[in-house]
Design an enzyme around this catalytic site. Sequence first.
Site, short mmCIF file in Angstrom:
data_model
loop_
_atom_site.label_atom_id
_atom_site.label_comp_id
_atom_site.label_asym_id
_atom_site.label_seq_id
_atom_site.Cartn_x
_atom_site.Cartn_y
_atom_site.Cartn_z
N LYS A 53 74.81 33.11 16.10
CA LYS A 53 75.13 31.69 15.85
C LYS A 53 73.89 31.00 15.74
O LYS A 53 72.42 32.14 15.72
CB LYS A 53 75.28 30.74 16.64
CG LYS A 53 74.17 30.92 18.42
CD LYS A 53 75.25 30.36 19.69
CE LYS A 53 74.58 30.81 20.72
NZ LYS A 53 75.67 30.62 21.92
N TYR A 281 44.55 14.19 16.85
CA TYR A 281 44.86 12.03 17.41
C TYR A 281 44.20 12.43 19.01
O TYR A 281 44.97 12.98 20.06
CB TYR A 281 46.60 11.98 17.63
CG TYR A 281 46.93 11.88 15.68
CD1 TYR A 281 46.32 11.22 14.90
CD2 TYR A 281 47.17 12.90 15.07
CE1 TYR A 281 46.73 11.72 13.40
CE2 TYR A 281 48.09 13.09 14.68
CZ TYR A 281 47.71 11.97 13.61
OH TYR A 281 47.85 12.41 11.71
C1 LIG Z 1 74.91 32.09 22.93
C2 LIG Z 1 76.36 32.37 23.42
C3 LIG Z 1 76.05 33.58 24.13
C4 LIG Z 1 74.83 34.72 24.02
O1 LIG Z 1 73.98 35.02 24.99
P1 LIG Z 1 72.16 35.25 25.58
O2 LIG Z 1 71.77 34.28 26.33
O3 LIG Z 1 71.74 34.87 23.28
O4 LIG Z 1 72.67 36.39 25.03
C5 LIG Z 1 77.26 34.68 24.46
N1 LIG Z 1 78.13 33.69 24.83
C6 LIG Z 1 78.25 32.33 24.00
C7 LIG Z 1 79.84 32.31 24.39
C8 LIG Z 1 77.36 31.89 24.06
O5 LIG Z 1 77.47 30.48 23.17
#
Ligand SMILES: *Cc1c(COP(=O)(O)O)cnc(C)c1O
Length: 388
Positions: A53, A281
């Site tokens: 994702k 800045y």
């Molecule tokens: C993002 C996500 C994961 C992966 O989690 P990590 O901590 O990055 O391993 C697994 N399951 C779901 C439902 C997620 O949203």
Amino acid sequence: MTLGDAVADAEPLGDGAPAMLRREARIDLAAVSRNVRRLRELSGTPDAMVVVKANGYGHGAVRVARAALAGGATWLGVVDIAEALALRNAGIDAPLLCWLHGADGDFGVALDARVDVGVSSAGQLRAVAAAARDRGVIGAVHIKVDTGLGRNGVVETEWRAVFEDAAAFEKEGVVRVRGVFSHLANAGADEDARQVAAFELALATAEVAGVRPDLRHLASTAGAVRVPESRYDMVRLGIGVYGLSPFDDATSADLGLTPALTLVGGVVSVKRVPAGTGVSYGYSYRTTSEANLALVSLGYADGIPRLASNRAPVSINGRRYTVTGRIAMDQFVVDMGADTCEVGDDVVLFGDPETGVPSADEWADAAETINYEIVTRLGGRIERRYVS
Ligand SMILES: *Cc1c(COP(=O)(O)O)cnc(C)c1O
């Protein structure tokens, strides 16, 4: 540090215009494959889903997906249908699950692309069934139950009704419940155990309703590594695949993982200034002696957290320095003291600390956040270069 000859090809993120300034994420795909193999060893489950994702946590979803499959991933996971379609359009046909849908989630499109749909309510289940009925296909779903994270997932009071609906749709031949899953809050061992118990109850409820999923899945990287009871048939691996640790008390190296992404800017000017020179800045920094200031071609528009001003480490020609003065939109300054460098030299913000450069964890500490955010927030001007 330069990866020079190892750089295979580049994938510009923006409009494809050539990069005029160095803003590079160098991504080691062999490390991704190795990390998957390592995490599969640690968890030992029959199946392993790699989560790509958010454009592969900033690493490039398609390239990471291919490297993950080469490393032994049997499933891919994304958040929404659009992310799933992007993988299918790139020619990836591995089993694929998406699990977050808005009011207008187009499940028919997902079914057409053979994407499994994570459903979190009776309404979503009905919508998948309707889309499948229209098409004369069987919609593959994974029913998500809320076991205590308090985000999406069917609430406990509705488990029975949703599983009974699912059983009826299975009988009708429009739905197949391929999976039942949930997600841990990582709130400590007691909470993990409570969630595992709740998940068991959900599975028992499914069983009573006549729903028998092939894949029960609960663990993300943290559970896969440290909570054996949460592993079930499949783990969903995210952060660890990218070589980063989900734990405060264990580094990547402690887990046998290699950070895959090295963030590199370039030196765009070097100048010698007297003691007492205000830098950037607001003059939050002044030189304490005559010094060489290097100007670096990355800023907060590129996802470099402004909160890390005067705190975060960088590496130039193998030596570590600290970002000095406020990080600006496009650039920041490094006080190199008596050291100097050349215009065009690489500046490594973070990468694999085993090679002597700072880590994403150090940047996370400097910006009061987590390594996940440091890699996923990289902006659209960063060019990804893949190491073969
Ligand atoms: C993002 C996500 C994961 C992966 O989690 P990590 O901590 O990055 O391993 C697994 N399951 C779901 C439902 C997620 O949203």
